[in-house]
Design an enzyme around this catalytic site. Structure first.
Site, PDB file in Angstrom:
ATOM      1  N   HIS A 279       0.819  -1.220   0.000  1.00  0.00           N
ATOM      2  CA  HIS A 279       0.000   0.000   0.000  1.00  0.00           C
ATOM      3  C   HIS A 279       0.852   1.271   0.000  1.00  0.00           C
ATOM      4  O   HIS A 279       0.419   2.315   0.496  1.00  0.00           O
ATOM      5  CB  HIS A 279      -0.955   0.020   1.195  1.00  0.00           C
ATOM      6  CG  HIS A 279      -1.825  -1.191   1.295  1.00  0.00           C
ATOM      7  ND1 HIS A 279      -2.694  -1.549   0.287  1.00  0.00           N
ATOM      8  CD2 HIS A 279      -1.973  -2.121   2.279  1.00  0.00           C
ATOM      9  CE1 HIS A 279      -3.342  -2.649   0.651  1.00  0.00           C
ATOM     10  NE2 HIS A 279      -2.912  -3.026   1.843  1.00  0.00           N
ATOM     11  N   VAL A 307      -1.821  -1.077   6.456  1.00  0.00           N
ATOM     12  CA  VAL A 307      -0.588  -1.845   6.262  1.00  0.00           C
ATOM     13  C   VAL A 307      -0.437  -2.809   7.437  1.00  0.00           C
ATOM     14  O   VAL A 307      -0.414  -2.391   8.594  1.00  0.00           O
ATOM     15  CB  VAL A 307       0.635  -0.916   6.171  1.00  0.00           C
ATOM     16  CG1 VAL A 307       1.916  -1.744   6.044  1.00  0.00           C
ATOM     17  CG2 VAL A 307       0.485   0.034   5.000  1.00  0.00           C
TER      18      VAL A 307
END
Length: 421
Positions: A279, A307
């Protein structure tokens, strides 16, 4: 998760705050990438007949009970629960002592369908005129998105997983407020199943006190919780200039009173600063829109999830970047927040085990492991923060910091002089 105490204030996806050692949060060169490697195994669902998902006995017995602060200033709670046999009453009886319920409040009931699944009867009841946090010490769970991961299932199993997860968290969520923010797994856009209304399950199941803070949408709101002003943002709703969320945040930051709530905390799902490969840079657009506001308002801490790893930054900003300046990297900034990614509370997808190398100068500590954090606000100038690694059921203290308040600690000497004069 984060557990916070605001004299005490908690962030779920995880932040839980207790005592910590006295590391400094100021910018420095002691960047740490933990060498700990967690041995992973395949993610296997807990069977639905496990005790933790147990359906309560009795006809139409309330289940999936959870509470959230119900107003702006912490004198109300919203109590939510589900009944399955029939709607039943949405009334809550309460009192100031056990077994003496002199007061009552009437709530509302809703339900929804998802594919062919039909939810139970979902009740939300606002109980006000309380001093609830006086009883809990301000203890709160801050949950930064990705709740049940029900979107990883199909058809009727989506709703079933919401039910089982909500029963699972009841042992905590029924007794202390959980402050919710929505993640990408709450969107549940599934056109192949005829489901195209974003956040449908989440919005039906989890009430927020958005109206109390002048928000037009339950996905972004704020509360004053003990000594903290907590702002919840939506990473997956429009936030560029002149959108409802942008306008709301602009006005909300003006209402922050550091005399009443010394600590200013922001929750979001997608991290603005992260050095993990997973991400990477997904929060960049929100950073470009809001970072200057965060710095100008002297936000103390920003918690994010998304994350599946842990990372804490130094106080840094990138607000001076433009095409001609060439200053395209974050630089130390004493007025900036500390950014903490706590997307490590556990999930079906596994850990985000790859960080970019070398570790950026703005990154203070990072580790790809499951864990939880705690934040204990001691007074208006200092708070203790601790990230704990969850190692096979054992809590392992790993990252500890003393945070200084951006408003009071930085101006304490000047304020003392002003008081003397």
């Amino acid at each position: 998760m984060l557990w916070a105490y605001a004299q005490r204030l908690t962030s779920f996806r995880f932040l839980y705050i207790l005592f910590v050692a006295s590391s400094s949060v100021e910018h420095g060169s002691a960047r740490i990438t933990s060498t700990f490697i967690r041995s992973e195994w395949p993610s296997i669902d807990v069977p639905l007949d496990n005790e933790v998902f147990k359906v309560p006995k009795g006809y139409n017995a309330p289940q999936q009970v959870h509470i959230i602060q119900g107003d702006y200033d912490g004198k109300a709670v919203i109590i939510s629960w589900v009944t399955t046999d029939e709607p039943g009453s949405s009334k809550v009886q309460y009192g100031t002592s056990q077994k003496k319920y002199d007061f009552s409040a009437d709530g509302t009931m809703t339900n929804y369908t998802f594919y062919k699944y039909k939810s139970g009867y979902i009740h939300h009841c606002l109980v006000d005129g309380l001093q609830h946090y006086m009883q809990t010490g301000g203890q709160t769970v801050l949950f930064v998105g990705d709740l049940s991961y029900a979107d990883r299932y199909k058809y009727n199993d989506v709703g079933i997983r919401w039910d089982s997860w909500s029963r699972f968290i009841e042992q905590s969520a029924a007794y202390q407020p959980w402050i919710w923010s929505a993640g990408n797994h709450e969107i549940e856009y599934m056109p192949n199943m005829g489901e195209v209304f974003p956040f449908k399950s989440y919005l039906h199941r989890f009430a927020t006190p958005h109206l109390a803070s002048g928000s037009s949408n339950p996905l972004w709101y704020s509360v004053r919780r003990a000594s903290a002003h907590i702002i919840v943002l939506s990473s997956y709703s429009p936030y560029v200039k002149s959108t409802p969320q942008w306008k709301w945040l602009r006005e909300e930051l003006k209402k922050v009173d550091r005399e009443k709530t010394p600590w200013l905390i922001v929750l979001m799902h997608a991290p603005i600063y992260s050095s993990n490969v997973a991400h990477y840079m997904e929060g960049e657009s929100m950073r470009a829109v809001f970072e200057s506001w965060f710095v100008r308002s002297r936000v103390d801490l920003i918690f994010a999830g998304h994350v599946h790893a842990y990372e804490r930054s130094y106080r840094i900003s990138n607000i001076h970047y433009n095409v001609s300046s060439g200053e395209r990297y974050p630089i130390p900034d004493k007025s900036a927040p500390v950014y903490i990614t706590v997307g490590d509370g556990g999930n079906q997808e596994g850990l985000a085990g790859r960080f970019y190398d070398p570790q950026p100068e703005y990154s203070a500590f990072r580790e790809a492991s499951y864990g939880h954090s705690t934040l204990e606000i001691m007074n208006r100038t200092h708070a203790f923060y601790h990230w704990n690694r969850n190692n096979d059921g054992r809590k392992v203290a790993t990252d500890s910091v003393v945070f200084r308040n951006q408003y009071w600690a930085s101006n304490l000497r000047r304020r003392r002089l002003k008081k003397i004069l």
